[in-house]
Design an enzyme around this catalytic site. Structure first.
Site, PDB file in Angstrom:
ATOM      1  N   ARG A  82       0.919  -1.250  -0.200  1.00 41.63           N
ATOM      2  CA  ARG A  82       0.089  -0.114   0.107  1.00 41.63           C
ATOM      3  C   ARG A  82       0.892   1.625  -0.140  1.00 41.63           C
ATOM      4  O   ARG A  82       0.135   2.166  -0.933  1.00 41.63           O
ATOM      5  CB  ARG A  82      -0.974   0.077   1.133  1.00 41.63           C
ATOM      6  CG  ARG A  82      -2.456   1.177   0.957  1.00 41.63           C
ATOM      7  CD  ARG A  82      -3.307   0.741   2.127  1.00 41.63           C
ATOM      8  NE  ARG A  82      -2.831   0.903   3.490  1.00 41.63           N
ATOM      9  CZ  ARG A  82      -3.126   1.012   4.401  1.00 41.63           C
ATOM     10  NH1 ARG A  82      -5.149   0.751   4.770  1.00 41.63           N
ATOM     11  NH2 ARG A  82      -2.236   1.011   5.776  1.00 41.63           N
ATOM     12  N   LYS A 184      -2.608   6.700   1.312  1.00 40.68           N
ATOM     13  CA  LYS A 184      -2.143   6.611   3.056  1.00 40.68           C
ATOM     14  C   LYS A 184      -1.047   8.152   2.897  1.00 40.68           C
ATOM     15  O   LYS A 184       0.018   7.749   2.841  1.00 40.68           O
ATOM     16  CB  LYS A 184      -1.752   5.897   3.631  1.00 40.68           C
ATOM     17  CG  LYS A 184      -2.252   6.271   5.322  1.00 40.68           C
ATOM     18  CD  LYS A 184      -1.840   4.149   5.264  1.00 40.68           C
ATOM     19  CE  LYS A 184      -2.089   4.970   7.312  1.00 40.68           C
ATOM     20  NZ  LYS A 184      -3.608   5.705   7.212  1.00 40.68           N
TER      21      LYS A 184
END
Ligand code: PLP
Ligand code: COI
Length: 341
Positions: A82, A184
């Site tokens: 991620r 993120k």
């Protein structure tokens, strides 16, 4: 190894500086070997990309002490991938995924004295992050980057532990359609600060953000994805390309299907249908699963039948199974647990 003298059972979700951290720098197109260092401070040029155009991303995962005394962490490979996705979206060089996992292992091992003991209710929160470090004044990506990982022992993210929360439907958006809600990036959290301060001032624990395009669908909160339980025990969780692909949520979907034999629906969830659900929870590394008892939508209250006293029964089963896997009380699916010590 002797543990630090901390009041493990009463830790909040805050920063406690530990002995060492990991750092690696990217220059001339390559990452250096990286090292464990003691200095918790960073000195950067005033014009560094991170300061001027917020070129920074991060991750969050936890290390646990298992019942039999090992230190493990949960699915660090998914945080590595991620973070690589986040890097690509912000035009940053990805830190190699295998090196990310090795660095997590190194930092946790070197800070083993700070990993809370089994049964204390606390865990070691691991924060990998990366930023643009060289001067940039025209709007463009930096050429040089720093990747770091620090750790900090933490207790529950929400005060009151497993008590159901009251949240509000926010008038602010956390992400834009086709924006950066799915990665993120620090900028998403900067966007949410005014909204969370406002919600706290009004007495709410968190915000329910709606989809920014139509404001009719449930997205997520500032730091967790949603799960809902239907009255006939199905798990429903919002699908959207502007929410963070939570590793906890993806794990819960697996746990629901394969450990609890539940039906799972990953789909768009209308705000309008929330009143028909039996239970609601916030899921994430920090939140674990935090139950929601009430959602306030501009003066109208949605009270979940699970009430304000305790976690709903199905949420509890999901919670016990997930934390059982994380803490080594239950057998984990292949590859979910990385043993550190
Ligand atoms: N959504 C947001 C906005 C988050 O910050 C987090 C925390 O990482 C999550 C969801 C949950 O993701 P994960 O389960 O991977 O921690
Ligand atoms: C996490 O759960 O790791 C997060 O980054 C969420 C943040 C609100 C602490």
């Amino acid at each position: 190894m002797e543990k630090k003298q901390l009041d493990w059972s009463n830790l909040g979700f805050g920063y406690i500086q530990t002995d060492v951290r990991f750092v690696s720098n990217y220059k001339d197109g390559a990452w250096d070997d990286g090292a464990i260092v003691t200095d918790a401070n960073i000195v950067l040029n005033e014009c560094a990309g991170v300061f001027q155009y917020a070129q920074t991303i991060f991750e969050g995962l936890k290390a646990y002490t298992t019942e039999d005394g090992h230190i493990v962490c949960f699915r660090p490979d998914l945080n590595a991938s991620r973070m690589a996705d986040s890097a690509r979206r912000l035009e940053m060089p990805a830190f190699p995924e295998d090196r990310f996992v090795d660095a997590v292992v190194q930092v946790v091992r070197e800070n083993a004295a700070y990993v809370p003991p089994f049964g204390s209710g606390a865990t070691l929160y691991i924060r990998p992050y990366m930023m643009g470090t060289n001067p940039v004044i025209g709007v463009k990506p930096a050429d040089e980057y720093m990747f770091r990982i620090f750790v900090t022992p933490v207790g529950p993210y929400f005060k009151g532990g497993a008590k159901p929360l009251t949240i509000k439907v926010s008038d602010f958006d956390r992400a834009a359609p086709n924006g950066t809600g799915h990665i993120k990036a620090g900028l998403n959290y900067a966007m949410s600060l005014h909204a969370i301060v406002t919600a706290h001032e009004e007495g709410y624990a968190e915000n329910m953000y709606l989809d920014p395009r139509t404001r009719t669908k449930v997205e997520e909160t500032g730091g967790a994805n949603f799960i809902f339980i239907t009255k006939d025990n199905r798990l429903v969780t919002p699908k959207s390309n502007s929410i963070l692909p939570s590793i906890t949520r993806r794990s819960l979907v697996y746990v629901a299907k394969h450990y609890l034999d539940m039906e799972v629906e990953e789909r768009e969830v209308l705000l309008e249908e929330v009143k028909d659900f039996a239970e609601c929870g916030l899921c994430g590394t920090a939140a674990v699963i935090s139950p929601v008892g009430k959602i306030v939508d501009h003066g109208s209250e949605i009270c979940l039948p699970s009430g304000m006293d305790e976690m709903g029964p199905v949420t509890k089963k999901l919670y016990d199974t997930l934390t059982g896997i994380q803490m080594g009380r239950m057998e984990a699916p292949e590859g979910w647990i990385k043993t550190i010590l």
